[in-house]
Motif scaffolding. Structure first.
Motif, mmCIF file in Angstrom:
data_model
loop_
_atom_site.group_PDB
_atom_site.id
_atom_site.type_symbol
_atom_site.label_atom_id
_atom_site.label_comp_id
_atom_site.label_asym_id
_atom_site.label_seq_id
_atom_site.Cartn_x
_atom_site.Cartn_y
_atom_site.Cartn_z
ATOM 1 N N GLU A 2 0.963 -1.218 0.063
ATOM 2 C CA GLU A 2 0.153 -0.045 -0.013
ATOM 3 C C GLU A 2 1.097 1.109 -0.050
ATOM 4 O OE1 GLU A 2 -3.324 1.667 2.952
ATOM 5 O OE2 GLU A 2 -3.290 -0.389 2.618
ATOM 6 N N THR A 3 0.527 1.982 -0.735
ATOM 7 C CA THR A 3 1.338 3.177 -0.804
ATOM 8 C C THR A 3 0.617 4.246 -0.087
ATOM 9 O OG1 THR A 3 1.761 3.023 -2.997
ATOM 10 C CG2 THR A 3 2.389 5.037 -2.430
ATOM 11 N N ILE A 4 1.511 4.893 0.628
ATOM 12 C CA ILE A 4 0.968 6.347 1.604
ATOM 13 C C ILE A 4 1.185 7.586 1.015
ATOM 14 C CG2 ILE A 4 1.087 7.522 3.756
ATOM 15 C CD1 ILE A 4 1.986 4.807 4.893
ATOM 16 N N VAL A 5 0.066 8.068 0.648
ATOM 17 C CA VAL A 5 0.226 9.721 0.133
ATOM 18 C C VAL A 5 -0.027 10.655 1.156
ATOM 19 C CG1 VAL A 5 -1.094 10.942 -1.739
ATOM 20 C CG2 VAL A 5 -0.815 8.582 -2.051
ATOM 21 N N ASP A 6 0.926 11.574 1.194
ATOM 22 C CA ASP A 6 0.832 12.897 1.806
ATOM 23 C C ASP A 6 -0.638 13.451 1.721
ATOM 24 O OD1 ASP A 6 3.193 12.074 3.187
ATOM 25 O OD2 ASP A 6 4.112 13.648 2.100
ATOM 26 N N GLN A 7 -1.306 13.924 2.711
ATOM 27 C CA GLN A 7 -2.653 14.602 2.498
ATOM 28 C C GLN A 7 -2.096 15.960 2.203
ATOM 29 O OE1 GLN A 7 -5.640 13.338 2.467
ATOM 30 N NE2 GLN A 7 -4.781 11.307 2.472
ATOM 31 N N PRO A 8 -2.908 16.804 1.219
ATOM 32 C CA PRO A 8 -2.486 18.002 1.120
ATOM 33 C C PRO A 8 -2.779 18.968 2.281
ATOM 34 C CG PRO A 8 -4.310 17.619 -0.251
ATOM 35 C CD PRO A 8 -3.917 16.527 0.336
ATOM 36 N N LYS A 9 -2.077 19.900 2.575
ATOM 37 C CA LYS A 9 -2.152 20.652 4.149
ATOM 38 C C LYS A 9 -3.228 21.773 3.676
ATOM 39 C CE LYS A 9 2.268 19.938 5.707
ATOM 40 N NZ LYS A 9 3.503 20.551 6.174
ATOM 41 N N THR A 10 -3.912 22.159 4.662
ATOM 42 C CA THR A 10 -5.304 22.879 4.228
ATOM 43 C C THR A 10 -5.040 24.281 5.065
ATOM 44 O OG1 THR A 10 -6.392 21.998 6.169
ATOM 45 C CG2 THR A 10 -6.879 21.029 4.167
ATOM 46 N N GLY A 11 -5.424 25.157 4.724
ATOM 47 C CA GLY A 11 -5.658 26.612 5.355
ATOM 48 C C GLY A 11 -5.492 27.529 3.987
ATOM 49 N N VAL A 12 -4.961 28.792 4.858
ATOM 50 C CA VAL A 12 -5.041 30.063 3.669
ATOM 51 C C VAL A 12 -3.664 29.969 2.955
ATOM 52 C CG1 VAL A 12 -6.513 31.094 5.320
ATOM 53 C CG2 VAL A 12 -4.214 31.412 5.627
ATOM 54 N N SER A 13 -3.726 30.450 1.788
ATOM 55 C CA SER A 13 -2.541 30.865 1.014
ATOM 56 C C SER A 13 -1.848 31.878 1.597
ATOM 57 C CB SER A 13 -2.889 30.813 -0.295
ATOM 58 O OG SER A 13 -3.468 32.164 -0.449
ATOM 59 N N PHE A 14 -0.311 31.809 1.404
ATOM 60 C CA PHE A 14 0.540 32.786 1.874
ATOM 61 C C PHE A 14 0.261 34.088 1.475
ATOM 62 C CE2 PHE A 14 4.178 35.339 1.779
ATOM 63 C CZ PHE A 14 4.541 35.241 3.187
ATOM 64 N N ASP A 15 -0.284 34.174 0.246
ATOM 65 C CA ASP A 15 -0.726 35.471 -0.518
ATOM 66 C C ASP A 15 -1.933 36.006 0.189
ATOM 67 O OD1 ASP A 15 1.512 35.521 -2.135
ATOM 68 O OD2 ASP A 15 0.175 34.607 -3.661
ATOM 69 N N ASP A 16 -3.040 35.229 0.615
ATOM 70 C CA ASP A 16 -4.124 35.433 1.225
ATOM 71 C C ASP A 16 -3.868 36.045 2.622
ATOM 72 O OD1 ASP A 16 -5.535 35.028 -1.117
ATOM 73 O OD2 ASP A 16 -6.193 32.859 -0.370
ATOM 74 N N PHE A 17 -2.929 35.162 3.164
ATOM 75 C CA PHE A 17 -2.703 35.553 4.621
ATOM 76 C C PHE A 17 -2.236 37.079 4.692
ATOM 77 C CE2 PHE A 17 0.732 35.726 8.062
ATOM 78 C CZ PHE A 17 -0.086 35.933 8.864
ATOM 79 N N VAL A 18 -1.104 37.360 3.767
ATOM 80 C CA VAL A 18 -0.413 38.436 3.622
ATOM 81 C C VAL A 18 -1.347 39.806 3.418
ATOM 82 C CG1 VAL A 18 1.300 40.243 2.464
ATOM 83 C CG2 VAL A 18 1.929 37.626 3.216
ATOM 84 N N ALA A 19 -2.261 39.442 2.650
ATOM 85 C CA ALA A 19 -3.293 40.817 2.110
ATOM 86 C C ALA A 19 -4.200 40.993 3.242
ATOM 87 C CB ALA A 19 -4.059 39.963 0.978
ATOM 88 N N ALA A 20 -4.658 39.920 4.047
ATOM 89 C CA ALA A 20 -5.757 39.948 5.121
ATOM 90 C C ALA A 20 -4.945 40.485 6.319
ATOM 91 C CB ALA A 20 -6.110 38.744 5.425
ATOM 92 N N ARG A 21 -3.714 40.138 6.737
ATOM 93 C CA ARG A 21 -3.145 40.358 7.898
ATOM 94 C C ARG A 21 -1.978 41.758 7.909
ATOM 95 N NH1 ARG A 21 -6.201 40.787 11.324
ATOM 96 N NH2 ARG A 21 -4.601 40.649 12.861
ATOM 97 N N SER A 22 -1.248 41.678 6.992
ATOM 98 C CA SER A 22 -0.294 42.721 6.716
ATOM 99 C C SER A 22 -0.386 44.122 7.587
ATOM 100 C CB SER A 22 0.294 42.858 5.374
ATOM 101 O OG SER A 22 -0.521 43.732 4.509
ATOM 102 N N THR A 23 -1.585 44.670 7.371
ATOM 103 C CA THR A 23 -1.640 45.922 8.048
ATOM 104 C C THR A 23 -1.460 45.816 9.598
ATOM 105 O OG1 THR A 23 -3.172 46.733 6.352
ATOM 106 C CG2 THR A 23 -3.193 47.977 8.336
ATOM 107 N N ALA A 24 -2.054 44.830 10.172
ATOM 108 C CA ALA A 24 -2.178 44.854 11.651
ATOM 109 C C ALA A 24 -0.698 43.942 11.990
ATOM 110 C CB ALA A 24 -3.013 43.501 12.208
ATOM 111 N N LEU A 25 -0.047 43.575 11.238
ATOM 112 C CA LEU A 25 1.308 43.129 11.586
ATOM 113 C C LEU A 25 2.331 44.224 11.293
ATOM 114 C CD1 LEU A 25 1.184 39.712 9.780
ATOM 115 C CD2 LEU A 25 0.951 39.725 12.392
ATOM 116 N N TRP A 26 1.898 45.110 10.481
ATOM 117 C CA TRP A 26 2.797 46.218 10.255
ATOM 118 C C TRP A 26 2.735 47.131 11.506
ATOM 119 C CZ3 TRP A 26 1.978 51.535 10.310
ATOM 120 C CH2 TRP A 26 3.085 52.385 9.986
ATOM 121 N N ARG A 27 1.682 47.473 12.103
ATOM 122 C CA ARG A 27 1.210 48.094 13.424
ATOM 123 C C ARG A 27 2.232 47.647 14.509
ATOM 124 N NH1 ARG A 27 -4.656 48.255 12.354
ATOM 125 N NH2 ARG A 27 -4.729 49.916 10.748
#
Length: 178
Positions: A2-27
């Motif tokens: 049996e071959t074990i396949v890594d499951q894709p990781k879920t969550g936000v993309s890096f680009d979406d994260f930066v777009a959403a949180r960069s202002t708060a992180l800059w502060r």
């Protein structure tokens, strides 16, 4: 076999994260550095560190990613301080701000608070920014800084006491004559 396949990781993309949180992180970066340009550099450095490890993060939820970037902000800020050349000393006298007296007062208060924050040791300053500006709990602040909750409490207490006795803020305390 049996071959074990890594499951894709879920969550936000890096680009979406930066777009959403960069202002708060800059502060947060601005409060740590006290300078707009240094804050931009600090945030960029922290985001580069995060981007390099983004695919290896087990959980890329926005909350986990933000905690990772905040940790990168604080550690990068601390590393910069350790390497900083201390021969240059900025002037304490700032040029007068143009505008109404309300705007002038707001600018004066902001300058005084930033001056008082800049006088704090880096650990205390980081605790105040994370705890009170970013509104993190004591536990999340401790986790972000890699210290105990007791350290967060004692650093916050010492920092607040230092701010109360700061010459930059002494005239601004409520109940005190100006």
């Amino acid at each position: 076999m049996e071959t074990i396949v890594d499951q894709p990781k879920t969550g936000v993309s890096f680009d979406d994260f930066v777009a959403a949180r960069s202002t708060a992180l800059w502060r947060s970066a601005y409060l740590l550095t006290g300078d707009r340009h240094k804050a931009e550099d600090l945030l960029q450095a922290a985001l580069v560190k995060t981007w390099r490890r983004w695919e290896r993060l087990d959980d890329r939820s926005s909350e986990t990613a933000e905690a990772y970037v905040r940790r990168a902000l604080v550690t990068t800020y601390t590393d910069w301080w350790r390497r900083r050349w201390r021969g240059e000393v900025p002037t304490a006298d700032l040029p007068d701000a143009a505008g109404t007296s309300d705007e002038s007062t707001r600018v004066d208060v902001r300058r005084d608070v930033l001056t008082a924050l800049a006088a704090l040791p880096r650990g205390q300053r980081a605790v105040l920014v994370l705890r009170y500006f970013d509104d993190l709990t004591e536990q999340r602040t401790a986790d972000t800084l890699g210290v105990s909750v007791g350290t967060v409490k004692s650093q916050a207490s010492r920092a607040i006491a230092a701010l109360r006795s700061s010459p930059a803020l002494t005239d601004r305390l409520p109940g005190e004559p100006s």
